[in-house]
Structure formats: C-alpha cells, structure tokens
Scaffold this motif. Structure first.
Motif, PDB file in Angstrom:
ATOM      1  N   UNK A  39     -22.932  15.928   6.732  1.00  0.00           N
ATOM      2  CA  UNK A  39     -23.366  14.533   6.721  1.00  0.00           C
ATOM      3  C   UNK A  39     -23.108  13.894   5.367  1.00  0.00           C
ATOM      4  N   UNK A  40     -23.472  14.611   4.291  1.00  0.00           N
ATOM      5  CA  UNK A  40     -23.237  14.088   2.936  1.00  0.00           C
ATOM      6  C   UNK A  40     -21.747  13.887   2.699  1.00  0.00           C
ATOM      7  N   UNK A  41     -20.940  14.868   3.119  1.00  0.00           N
ATOM      8  CA  UNK A  41     -19.494  14.760   2.945  1.00  0.00           C
ATOM      9  C   UNK A  41     -18.940  13.550   3.681  1.00  0.00           C
ATOM     10  N   UNK A  42     -19.380  13.346   4.915  1.00  0.00           N
ATOM     11  CA  UNK A  42     -18.897  12.203   5.689  1.00  0.00           C
ATOM     12  C   UNK A  42     -19.266  10.886   5.023  1.00  0.00           C
ATOM     13  N   UNK A  43     -20.497  10.767   4.548  1.00  0.00           N
ATOM     14  CA  UNK A  43     -20.930   9.535   3.884  1.00  0.00           C
ATOM     15  C   UNK A  43     -20.065   9.242   2.660  1.00  0.00           C
ATOM     16  N   UNK A  44     -19.809  10.270   1.857  1.00  0.00           N
ATOM     17  CA  UNK A  44     -19.005  10.074   0.650  1.00  0.00           C
ATOM     18  C   UNK A  44     -17.551   9.771   0.981  1.00  0.00           C
ATOM     19  N   UNK A  45     -17.038  10.367   2.049  1.00  0.00           N
ATOM     20  CA  UNK A  45     -15.671  10.053   2.484  1.00  0.00           C
ATOM     21  C   UNK A  45     -15.569   8.592   2.899  1.00  0.00           C
ATOM     22  N   UNK A  46     -16.554   8.123   3.650  1.00  0.00           N
ATOM     23  CA  UNK A  46     -16.557   6.721   4.080  1.00  0.00           C
ATOM     24  C   UNK A  46     -16.622   5.792   2.867  1.00  0.00           C
ATOM     25  N   UNK A  47     -17.516   6.104   1.923  1.00  0.00           N
ATOM     26  CA  UNK A  47     -17.689   5.237   0.746  1.00  0.00           C
ATOM     27  C   UNK A  47     -16.443   5.248  -0.134  1.00  0.00           C
ATOM     28  N   UNK A  48     -15.993   6.430  -0.528  1.00  0.00           N
ATOM     29  CA  UNK A  48     -14.871   6.509  -1.460  1.00  0.00           C
ATOM     30  C   UNK A  48     -13.537   6.216  -0.780  1.00  0.00           C
ATOM     31  N   UNK A  96     -11.105   3.167  -1.848  1.00  0.00           N
ATOM     32  CA  UNK A  96      -9.682   3.399  -2.084  1.00  0.00           C
ATOM     33  C   UNK A  96      -8.835   2.359  -1.370  1.00  0.00           C
ATOM     34  N   UNK A  97      -9.163   2.102  -0.101  1.00  0.00           N
ATOM     35  CA  UNK A  97      -8.393   1.147   0.688  1.00  0.00           C
ATOM     36  C   UNK A  97      -8.682  -0.286   0.246  1.00  0.00           C
ATOM     37  N   UNK A  98      -9.945  -0.598   0.056  1.00  0.00           N
ATOM     38  CA  UNK A  98     -10.338  -1.965  -0.294  1.00  0.00           C
ATOM     39  C   UNK A  98      -9.741  -2.400  -1.634  1.00  0.00           C
ATOM     40  N   UNK A  99      -9.835  -1.500  -2.627  1.00  0.00           N
ATOM     41  CA  UNK A  99      -9.334  -1.822  -3.965  1.00  0.00           C
ATOM     42  C   UNK A  99      -7.896  -1.365  -4.174  1.00  0.00           C
ATOM     43  N   UNK A 155       0.845  -1.191   0.000  1.00  0.00           N
ATOM     44  CA  UNK A 155       0.000   0.000   0.000  1.00  0.00           C
ATOM     45  C   UNK A 155       0.883   1.244   0.000  1.00  0.00           C
ATOM     46  N   UNK A 156       0.491   2.227  -0.792  1.00  0.00           N
ATOM     47  CA  UNK A 156       1.216   3.499  -0.802  1.00  0.00           C
ATOM     48  C   UNK A 156       0.864   4.300   0.456  1.00  0.00           C
ATOM     49  N   UNK A 157       1.707   5.294   0.746  1.00  0.00           N
ATOM     50  CA  UNK A 157       1.420   6.165   1.876  1.00  0.00           C
ATOM     51  C   UNK A 157       0.091   6.878   1.716  1.00  0.00           C
ATOM     52  N   UNK A 158      -0.266   7.212   0.468  1.00  0.00           N
ATOM     53  CA  UNK A 158      -1.538   7.889   0.200  1.00  0.00           C
ATOM     54  C   UNK A 158      -2.712   7.033   0.653  1.00  0.00           C
ATOM     55  N   UNK A 159      -2.677   5.749   0.333  1.00  0.00           N
ATOM     56  CA  UNK A 159      -3.788   4.862   0.692  1.00  0.00           C
ATOM     57  C   UNK A 159      -3.889   4.711   2.207  1.00  0.00           C
ATOM     58  N   UNK A 211      -5.989   4.732  -5.439  1.00  0.00           N
ATOM     59  CA  UNK A 211      -6.170   6.101  -4.942  1.00  0.00           C
ATOM     60  C   UNK A 211      -7.107   6.944  -5.795  1.00  0.00           C
ATOM     61  N   UNK A 212      -7.437   6.482  -6.989  1.00  0.00           N
ATOM     62  CA  UNK A 212      -8.311   7.264  -7.868  1.00  0.00           C
ATOM     63  C   UNK A 212      -9.690   7.499  -7.262  1.00  0.00           C
ATOM     64  N   UNK A 213     -10.183   6.532  -6.488  1.00  0.00           N
ATOM     65  CA  UNK A 213     -11.523   6.688  -5.912  1.00  0.00           C
ATOM     66  C   UNK A 213     -11.572   7.884  -4.969  1.00  0.00           C
TER      67      UNK A 213
END
Length: 201
Positions: free
Chosen positions: A74-83, A87-90, A41-45, A93-95
């Motif tokens: 709230x919307x920002x937090x949800x999108x941060x969690x999803x994306x 990013x970590x799962x796959x 994993x890169x430092x970014x991930x 870093x593009x996500x």
C-alpha cells in the motif's frame, strides 16, 4: 480476514509484472520523444505514466484475488502514484528516480522507530508469515532496518551519478536481487530462532 491462496505463478506475475513491463517499455521507448499538447515527453516519462495505473490495477487484482495486500504494498503504491504523478506533471524524471530512496527511508525509519521502542514492527507488518521467536524478530528487524537504509543510499548514488539505463536496470533487477539475497543470507537466523508456530513470541 485470512488471505486466500492463489496460484503462486499468478501471484508472482502480479507482484513483479508491473516492474518487468516498466523495464521492457523503457527499453522500447528510451530513445524516442513524444510531443503531446505541444509538450515534448521522453520515453521514460511516458512509461512512468503507464506504470502508475498498471501497478494500481495489479495491486487491486491481488487484493480481489487474495482478500488482502500488505502494508508495504500500500505504501509503495501511494508513493508510486505521488512521485509518478509528479514526474509526468512536471515532466521531470528525477522525481520517479527518487521514489525508491523515499520508500526505503520510510521502511527503514519506521523499523528504526520500533526498535527504539523495543518493538519489532516488522513482525506486525509481516503478519506472522515468518515463524520466529521474539529475539529472532528483533535481530531480523535490526538487519532489515540497516539494509533498507543502505538501499536508499545506493539508489541515490546510482541515479545521481550514472545513466538512466543503469538506474532502470538497477531498479528492475538490482533491487529485487538484493532483497532476495538478503533473505537468503538469513538462513542461519531462521534456523536458530525459528518456531513451529508463526504466532509465537
């Protein structure tokens, strides 16, 4: 329930702290690679993986201290969690780099839908925090709608055509300064359409 007031410095730290920590963490780990469970994993991930719970804890703390958080947060937090999770799962870093694009498209799109219905949904989201008359809210909503869409396009251009260092700097400082500059340039609107009561109009 009315929002409880807290120390402005503490509120600023909770709002901006996670983004600043992301930037500092990236600077410290950007050239390093970590092998976990046989996967590199890169430092970014890894910093992205840390950013998700930090933002969640910051938002929770803000809610506990003030009694409320905005719909945008709230919307920002949800999108941060999803994306961030993707990013970590796959391990891609593009996500995470696409996340601001989607956030601003959603905000701009929702404001646009409201405008098509002859309504300022921005006024509903901001809960009367800005004292403007009805015409002022519509003007500000139109401007902010186009501004969000422009930020979405700009984010796509930067992450697709420039280095990760450039994108992280843009995300940390560029977006924050752009939003600050936008509202600073609206001083004439606030003067011409301001009211003494935030709930007027």
């Amino acid at each position: 329930m009315a929002e409880r007031q807290i120390n402005p410095k503490l509120k600023t730290a909770l709002d901006l702290g996670p983004v600043v920590l992301f930037f500092l963490g990236y600077i410290a780990l950007r050239d390093r690679e970590f092998v976990i469970g046989g996967t590199a994993y890169s430092g970014f991930v890894l910093i992205t993986a840390a950013f998700v719970p930090i933002l969640a804890l910051s938002t929770l703390a803000l809610w506990r201290l003030t009694g409320s958080v905005s719909k945008m947060q709230i919307v920002t937090l949800v999108l941060v969690v999803v994306f961030g999770g993707l990013t970590v799962w796959l391990n891609d870093e593009r996500f995470f780099k696409m996340k601001p694009t989607l956030i601003y498209l959603i905000f701009g799109g929702l404001l646009g839908i409201g405008l098509l219905r002859g309504q300022s949904w921005l006024k509903l989201v901001m809960d009367g925090m800005i004292p403007l008359d009805s015409e002022g809210w519509m003007i500000l909503t139109r401007r902010l709608c186009f501004f969000f869409l422009a930020l979405a396009v700009l984010n796509e251009i930067i992450w697709r055509s420039m280095s990760t260092d450039a994108w992280v700097t843009f995300k940390t400082f560029g977006l924050t300064l752009a939003i600050f500059a936008f509202f600073m340039t609206q001083s004439r609107l606030f003067r011409d359409h301001g009211t003494s009561d935030p709930d007027e109009g």
